[in-house]
Enzyme design. Structure first.
Site, PDB file in Angstrom:
ATOM      1  N   ASP A 112       5.971   1.044  -3.667  1.00  0.00           N
ATOM      2  CA  ASP A 112       6.634  -0.255  -3.563  1.00  0.00           C
ATOM      3  C   ASP A 112       5.664  -1.245  -2.929  1.00  0.00           C
ATOM      4  O   ASP A 112       5.061  -0.953  -1.889  1.00  0.00           O
ATOM      5  CB  ASP A 112       7.907  -0.167  -2.728  1.00  0.00           C
ATOM      6  CG  ASP A 112       9.081   0.400  -3.518  1.00  0.00           C
ATOM      7  OD1 ASP A 112       8.882   0.788  -4.682  1.00  0.00           O
ATOM      8  OD2 ASP A 112      10.200   0.464  -2.960  1.00  0.00           O
ATOM      9  N   HIS A 155       4.877   3.546   0.382  1.00  0.00           N
ATOM     10  CA  HIS A 155       4.633   2.105   0.534  1.00  0.00           C
ATOM     11  C   HIS A 155       3.141   1.875   0.757  1.00  0.00           C
ATOM     12  O   HIS A 155       2.536   2.515   1.630  1.00  0.00           O
ATOM     13  CB  HIS A 155       5.446   1.538   1.702  1.00  0.00           C
ATOM     14  CG  HIS A 155       6.913   1.469   1.429  1.00  0.00           C
ATOM     15  ND1 HIS A 155       7.742   2.557   1.577  1.00  0.00           N
ATOM     16  CD2 HIS A 155       7.701   0.441   0.980  1.00  0.00           C
ATOM     17  CE1 HIS A 155       8.986   2.209   1.259  1.00  0.00           C
ATOM     18  NE2 HIS A 155       8.975   0.942   0.892  1.00  0.00           N
TER      19      HIS A 155
END
Length: 259
Positions: free
Chosen positions: A76, A226
């Site tokens: 992400d 992430h």
């Protein structure tokens, strides 16, 4: 007395109708939070009981092929923290293709990185324009705009159509939002592994993160990391090498099972 009882009974029936109908109309809009229930190491986690009954019908995925030692690596991209090019270097060295879920501002601000992702064969996927809870948007035009603004920005930058994979911001969703996502031609991609890696100023140690990730992997795992995590960046190559040593193959979302 009998007349009173009949009136009371009829009133209760009418009341139940008025109570149940709004609930039936709004239950599909109930905001849910994605989670998974971890089982013993190497076993497929269980999906949330709130949505397992409709997840597949809505083209929602949290795992891929659970019968084979394959994993799907996803990132992400909320904002850039100077790590993504290093991550891309590692993926290139290890010949791994991943999926990067981006918001519109990321495409605008980090165009060169996005173009590199595309040029090196990664999937650059939709994470919404403004990063809202999709379950909070009931207006279909506003809902659609969260997708199309990202698509247009991506196409303006790359000249290509954006792959039709969507990750709901913050993992928030509803049956309505999943259905609307499907109606827009997208598959919703949740995950069967994630950990607390997104706090830039509170990063886990490399040893903790390595153990956490390796213990969480299972056949068919969709792994969420992430890219703002400096720890992830440092340990990524070792993680990939160890999973390869364990016999895992890295696949892309384009290779998710269709049945």
């Amino acid at each position: 007395m009998k007349s009173f009882k009949k009136i009371l009974s009829l009133s209760l029936i009418i009341l139940n109708i008025f109570i149940s109908v709004p609930f039936a109309l709004t239950n599909d809009n109930l905001e849910l939070n994605w989670y998974f229930v971890k089982r013993e190491q190497g076993k497929t986690p269980e999906a949330p009981k709130e949505s397992i009954s409709f997840l597949k019908d809505c083209d929602g995925f949290y795992v891929g092929d659970t019968n084979s030692k394959v994993v799907y690596l996803t990132f992400d991209q909320g904002y850039e923290n100077g790590n993504t090019n290093i991550i891309l270097d590692t993926l290139k060295e290890e010949d791994i293709k991943a999926a990067f879920f981006v918001v519109k501002p990321y495409i605008k601000q980090e165009g060169e990185i996005v173009k590199r992702m595309v040029d090196e064969g990664h999937l650059v996927c939709n994470h919404s324009s403004h990063h809202p809870s999709m379950a909070s948007i009931r207006d279909k035009d506003k809902f659609k705009l969260e997708f199309t603004e990202v698509e247009e920005e991506f196409k303006n930058l790359t000249g290509k159509d954006m792959p039709k994979y969507f990750r709901p911001p913050m993992g928030k969703y509803s049956k309505f939002s999943l259905n609307e996502t499907k109606n827009l031609g997208y598959k919703t991609i949740f995950w069967s592994f994630a950990y607390k890696d997104w706090l830039r100023d509170d990063q886990p140690s490399e040893s903790y993160a390595t153990e956490k990730i390796l213990n969480g992997v299972h056949p068919g795992a969709i792994i969420l990391l992430h890219s703002v995590s400096s720890t992830n960046t440092k340990i990524l190559k070792n993680i990939i090498k160890e999973l390869k040593n364990q016999g895992y193959e890295f696949k892309t979302l384009d290779e998710l099972p269709t049945a």
